[in-house]
Design a protein around this motif. Structure first.
Motif, PDB file in Angstrom:
ATOM      1  N   TYR A  96      -0.085 -19.769   5.772  1.00  0.00           N
ATOM      2  CA  TYR A  96       0.962 -19.556   4.769  1.00  0.00           C
ATOM      3  C   TYR A  96       0.794 -18.255   3.998  1.00  0.00           C
ATOM      4  O   TYR A  96       1.362 -18.101   2.924  1.00  0.00           O
ATOM      5  N   ASP A  97       0.033 -17.330   4.516  1.00  0.00           N
ATOM      6  CA  ASP A  97      -0.195 -16.104   3.765  1.00  0.00           C
ATOM      7  C   ASP A  97       0.200 -14.890   4.591  1.00  0.00           C
ATOM      8  O   ASP A  97       0.602 -14.992   5.731  1.00  0.00           O
ATOM      9  N   LYS A  98       0.063 -13.748   3.979  1.00  0.00           N
ATOM     10  CA  LYS A  98       0.477 -12.499   4.612  1.00  0.00           C
ATOM     11  C   LYS A  98      -0.443 -12.122   5.758  1.00  0.00           C
ATOM     12  O   LYS A  98      -1.592 -12.549   5.835  1.00  0.00           O
ATOM     13  N   VAL A  99       0.083 -11.295   6.658  1.00  0.00           N
ATOM     14  CA  VAL A  99      -0.689 -10.788   7.790  1.00  0.00           C
ATOM     15  C   VAL A  99      -1.365  -9.492   7.376  1.00  0.00           C
ATOM     16  O   VAL A  99      -0.729  -8.600   6.821  1.00  0.00           O
ATOM     17  N   ILE A 100      -2.653  -9.395   7.652  1.00  0.00           N
ATOM     18  CA  ILE A 100      -3.411  -8.178   7.387  1.00  0.00           C
ATOM     19  C   ILE A 100      -3.630  -7.483   8.719  1.00  0.00           C
ATOM     20  O   ILE A 100      -4.209  -8.078   9.643  1.00  0.00           O
ATOM     21  N   PHE A 101      -3.184  -6.242   8.833  1.00  0.00           N
ATOM     22  CA  PHE A 101      -3.272  -5.512  10.083  1.00  0.00           C
ATOM     23  C   PHE A 101      -4.488  -4.598  10.114  1.00  0.00           C
ATOM     24  O   PHE A 101      -4.882  -4.026   9.098  1.00  0.00           O
ATOM     25  N   GLY A 102      -5.051  -4.445  11.296  1.00  0.00           N
ATOM     26  CA  GLY A 102      -6.039  -3.412  11.526  1.00  0.00           C
ATOM     27  C   GLY A 102      -5.347  -2.055  11.604  1.00  0.00           C
ATOM     28  O   GLY A 102      -4.122  -1.982  11.634  1.00  0.00           O
TER      29      GLY A 102
ATOM     30  N   ASP B  56       3.527 -11.486  -3.541  1.00  0.00           N
ATOM     31  CA  ASP B  56       2.452 -10.507  -3.646  1.00  0.00           C
ATOM     32  C   ASP B  56       3.051  -9.115  -3.554  1.00  0.00           C
ATOM     33  O   ASP B  56       3.541  -8.741  -2.505  1.00  0.00           O
ATOM     34  N   ASP B  57       3.032  -8.392  -4.644  1.00  0.00           N
ATOM     35  CA  ASP B  57       3.539  -7.020  -4.642  1.00  0.00           C
ATOM     36  C   ASP B  57       2.412  -6.024  -4.906  1.00  0.00           C
ATOM     37  O   ASP B  57       2.671  -4.905  -5.353  1.00  0.00           O
ATOM     38  N   SER B  58       1.213  -6.434  -4.639  1.00  0.00           N
ATOM     39  CA  SER B  58       0.062  -5.580  -4.935  1.00  0.00           C
ATOM     40  C   SER B  58       0.041  -4.299  -4.103  1.00  0.00           C
ATOM     41  O   SER B  58      -0.635  -3.340  -4.450  1.00  0.00           O
ATOM     42  N   GLY B  59       0.791  -4.290  -3.014  1.00  0.00           N
ATOM     43  CA  GLY B  59       0.821  -3.104  -2.180  1.00  0.00           C
ATOM     44  C   GLY B  59       1.886  -2.087  -2.572  1.00  0.00           C
ATOM     45  O   GLY B  59       1.933  -0.994  -1.995  1.00  0.00           O
TER      46      GLY B  59
END
Lengths: 111, 114
Positions: A96-102, B56-59
């Motif tokens: 349920y969270d954002k995707v972190i990309f390499g 989340d707007d931290s970016g």
């Protein structure tokens, strides 16, 4: 701790060879690891994904190997073809969270 | 489904001008993401909405950037005033918002600020 590391930055492989891209993460809460493929002028598109409860997933010529204890995973492209030339991103996310990309790997497959 | 639709595909603007990028997510998707892609920084997540609410707007780089999602089928990313360093490809992506599901990306908007 949210970072996903990826190597190499660029890769040149002969047609028919094996392309290998490696990634590592720190956050043990990550529980979904997708790989995205991006062609020039296009948005990234999901290629293959794995969950940490399996050590390997294969789809056609593409295989993800996952080492949970080492917090590392890799993409293997067997019998690489010129059409595979693209930028590849490993990624990680928690449910349920954002995707972190390499940072991405630019793959060139030469005839 | 037509996928995630972004407009415009290309935008060239002068420094100091306001720029608005638009996104229509895939119908039924609950999560929407705005990313910026540059050679130097790769894919950066700017902001993330879930059920139209910014989570989340931290970016978001600075106050010049703002994003809205007035309803489930539309989002905007606004830059005011724009600067040359904002030049990048901006991607919108959406996902069903359920556990372990992929994000579907649009074609992107290539922004050039001169």
């Amino acid at each position: 701790q949210q970072q996903v590391k990826q190597s190499p930055q660029s890769l040149i492989v002969q047609k028919g060879g094996i392309s290998i891209i490696n990634c590592a993460y720190e956050n043990t809460a990550f529980d979904y690891f997708p790989w995205y493929q991006q062609f020039p002028g296009k948005g990234p598109a999901l290629l293959i994904a794995i969950r940490p409860d399996v050590s390997e997933k294969k789809e056609g010529r593409f295989t993800i190997s996952f080492n949970k204890s080492a917090k590392q995973f890799s993409l293997h492209i067997m019998d690489s073809q010129p059409g595979d030339s693209a930028t590849y991103f490993c990624a990680a996310k928690t449910s349920y969270d954002k995707v972190i990309f390499g940072p991405g790997t630019s793959l060139s497959v030469i005839p | 489904d037509a996928g995630v639709i972004q407009s415009p595909r290309h935008e060239v603007t002068e420094m100091g001008q306001e720029v608005t990028l638009r996104c229509k997510p895939i119908s039924g998707h609950n999560s929407l993401f705005w990313y910026r892609q540059t050679m130097m920084r790769g894919l950066e997540l700017l902001i993330y909405f879930n059920n139209n609410v910014p989570i989340d707007d931290s970016g978001m780089p600075e106050d010049r950037f703002s994003a809205k999602m007035p309803n489930a089928s539309f989002s905007t990313l606004k830059i005011q005033p724009s600067e040359p360093r904002d030049s990048a490809v901006y991607f919108c992506a959406s996902s069903p918002g359920t556990e372990n599901t992929e994000a579907f990306f649009g074609q992107g908007t290539r922004l050039t600020v001169v």
